[in-house]
Scaffold this motif. Structure first.
Motif, mmCIF file in Angstrom:
data_model
loop_
_atom_site.group_PDB
_atom_site.id
_atom_site.type_symbol
_atom_site.label_atom_id
_atom_site.label_comp_id
_atom_site.label_asym_id
_atom_site.label_seq_id
_atom_site.Cartn_x
_atom_site.Cartn_y
_atom_site.Cartn_z
ATOM 1 N N MET A 1 40.691 14.898 41.999
ATOM 2 C CA MET A 1 40.827 15.341 43.378
ATOM 3 C C MET A 1 41.547 16.685 43.401
ATOM 4 N N PRO A 2 41.026 17.660 44.158
ATOM 5 C CA PRO A 2 41.667 18.972 44.213
ATOM 6 C C PRO A 2 43.081 18.891 44.768
ATOM 7 N N THR A 3 43.887 19.828 44.330
ATOM 8 C CA THR A 3 45.253 19.967 44.812
ATOM 9 C C THR A 3 45.217 20.513 46.234
ATOM 10 N N THR A 4 46.196 20.173 47.033
ATOM 11 C CA THR A 4 46.325 20.801 48.339
ATOM 12 C C THR A 4 47.441 21.837 48.252
ATOM 13 N N ASP A 16 29.212 38.182 47.823
ATOM 14 C CA ASP A 16 28.438 37.461 46.813
ATOM 15 C C ASP A 16 29.212 36.387 46.053
ATOM 16 N N TRP A 17 30.536 36.371 46.102
ATOM 17 C CA TRP A 17 31.282 35.282 45.474
ATOM 18 C C TRP A 17 31.035 34.043 46.317
ATOM 19 N N ARG A 18 31.026 32.870 45.671
ATOM 20 C CA ARG A 18 30.785 31.643 46.427
ATOM 21 C C ARG A 18 31.838 30.596 46.086
ATOM 22 N N ALA A 19 32.201 29.850 47.105
ATOM 23 C CA ALA A 19 33.147 28.755 46.905
ATOM 24 C C ALA A 19 32.467 27.636 46.134
ATOM 25 N N ALA A 20 33.252 26.921 45.333
ATOM 26 C CA ALA A 20 32.742 25.784 44.568
ATOM 27 C C ALA A 20 33.764 24.658 44.644
ATOM 28 N N PRO A 21 33.294 23.412 44.724
ATOM 29 C CA PRO A 21 34.235 22.289 44.733
ATOM 30 C C PRO A 21 35.021 22.244 43.421
ATOM 31 N N PRO A 22 36.352 22.281 43.485
ATOM 32 C CA PRO A 22 37.158 22.303 42.255
ATOM 33 C C PRO A 22 36.797 21.195 41.257
ATOM 34 N N PHE A 32 41.363 25.615 45.504
ATOM 35 C CA PHE A 32 40.180 26.385 45.863
ATOM 36 C C PHE A 32 39.656 27.092 44.626
ATOM 37 N N VAL A 33 38.332 27.187 44.539
ATOM 38 C CA VAL A 33 37.674 27.914 43.449
ATOM 39 C C VAL A 33 36.549 28.759 44.039
ATOM 40 N N ALA A 34 36.449 29.998 43.561
ATOM 41 C CA ALA A 34 35.327 30.872 43.900
ATOM 42 C C ALA A 34 34.703 31.361 42.601
ATOM 43 N N LEU A 35 33.377 31.470 42.596
ATOM 44 C CA LEU A 35 32.640 31.871 41.401
ATOM 45 C C LEU A 35 31.906 33.190 41.630
ATOM 46 N N HIS A 36 31.942 34.037 40.599
ATOM 47 C CA HIS A 36 31.230 35.312 40.644
ATOM 48 C C HIS A 36 29.736 35.038 40.508
ATOM 49 N N PRO A 37 28.883 35.835 41.155
ATOM 50 C CA PRO A 37 27.446 35.548 41.117
ATOM 51 C C PRO A 37 26.754 35.892 39.795
ATOM 52 N N HIS A 38 27.405 36.676 38.929
ATOM 53 C CA HIS A 38 26.732 37.122 37.705
ATOM 54 C C HIS A 38 27.553 36.754 36.474
ATOM 55 N N PRO A 39 27.242 35.628 35.824
ATOM 56 C CA PRO A 39 27.967 35.254 34.599
ATOM 57 C C PRO A 39 27.813 36.320 33.512
ATOM 58 N N ASP A 40 28.792 36.385 32.638
ATOM 59 C CA ASP A 40 28.758 37.278 31.482
ATOM 60 C C ASP A 40 28.568 36.421 30.237
ATOM 61 N N SER A 41 27.419 36.512 29.636
ATOM 62 C CA SER A 41 27.115 35.752 28.414
ATOM 63 C C SER A 41 27.403 34.263 28.592
ATOM 64 N N GLY A 42 27.068 33.749 29.774
ATOM 65 C CA GLY A 42 27.222 32.325 30.025
ATOM 66 C C GLY A 42 28.557 31.905 30.614
ATOM 67 N N THR A 48 40.798 31.098 41.215
ATOM 68 C CA THR A 48 41.336 29.802 41.610
ATOM 69 C C THR A 48 42.624 30.018 42.384
ATOM 70 N N ILE A 49 42.901 29.064 43.274
ATOM 71 C CA ILE A 49 44.145 29.098 44.044
ATOM 72 C C ILE A 49 44.804 27.732 43.925
ATOM 73 N N ASP A 50 46.099 27.749 43.630
ATOM 74 C CA ASP A 50 46.905 26.528 43.674
ATOM 75 C C ASP A 50 48.291 26.918 44.157
ATOM 76 N N GLY A 51 49.158 25.968 44.265
ATOM 77 C CA GLY A 51 50.505 26.280 44.717
ATOM 78 C C GLY A 51 51.349 25.034 44.862
ATOM 79 N N ASP A 52 52.619 25.264 45.128
ATOM 80 C CA ASP A 52 53.562 24.169 45.285
ATOM 81 C C ASP A 52 54.818 24.725 45.948
ATOM 82 N N PHE A 53 55.693 23.827 46.357
ATOM 83 C CA PHE A 53 56.988 24.261 46.835
ATOM 84 C C PHE A 53 57.855 24.596 45.633
ATOM 85 N N MET A 54 58.695 25.590 45.772
ATOM 86 C CA MET A 54 59.574 26.015 44.691
ATOM 87 C C MET A 54 60.914 25.297 44.809
ATOM 88 N N ALA A 55 61.368 24.755 43.695
ATOM 89 C CA ALA A 55 62.689 24.132 43.664
ATOM 90 C C ALA A 55 63.741 25.224 43.855
#
Length: 165
Positions: A1-4, A16-22, A32-42, A48-55
């Motif tokens: 399950m993706p992080t909130t 041209d970037w597209r969101a993808a289910p993490p 959150f994840v976004a993918l570039h439309p043109h892979p380089d050699s596969g 990606t985006i993630d985060g948390d509260f800082m202690a």
């Protein structure tokens, strides 16, 4: 399950970037994840985006160090090749660049990762600080050509004040 994320944000993807289910792209620790439309050699460059509260007392440098340790644990080699403070005293940030070699989907890859750490105040509790980490990962050959898109993307990231209503 993706992080909130610890606080809501808003942003605009580069053309041209597209969101993808993490979960579907093997990034279940990302919100959150976004993918570039043109892979380089596969290999598909991704944001990606993630985060948390800082202690209390935790610095962005400590978070960046911990991230580098995690990357080293998953890669054949990984080296921090640059780090600098960004932002303002009220909203400090940090960028970190790593070069790494890793086996991805059975193929050896030379990759570059640009990590950007931003701090935001929790609107519900102004004494708490949230950290949002945004990461661009691309092949060494493609990194510089997608870096401008990443920088454009970063300029659009901001707290989502409508979500707090």
């Amino acid at each position: 399950m993706p992080t909130t994320l610890p606080v809501p944000i808003e942003f605009s993807l580069p053309d041209d970037w597209r969101a993808a289910p993490p979960d579907e792209v093997g990034a279940s620790d990302a919100a959150f994840v976004a993918l570039h439309p043109h892979p380089d050699s596969g290999f598909t460059a991704n944001i990606t985006i993630d985060g948390d509260f800082m202690a209390d007392g935790t610095t962005l440098e400590e978070l960046a160090d911990a991230s580098a340790v995690r990357v080293r644990a998953m890669a054949e080699t990984a080296e921090v090749v640059g780090r600098r403070a960004i932002g303002s005293p009220g909203a400090p940030g940090l960028t970190q660049r790593l070069t790494l070699s890793a086996v991805v989907a059975g193929v050896h890859r030379d990759l570059v990762q640009t990590q950007v750490y931003m701090t935001l105040q929790d609107t519900g509790d102004p004494h708490r600080r949230a950290m949002i980490r945004t990461v661009l990962t691309a092949t060494a050959a493609q990194h510089d050509s997608v870096l401008g898109d990443f920088q454009d993307f970063l300029r659009t990231v901001r707290p989502d004040t409508k979500a707090a209503d």
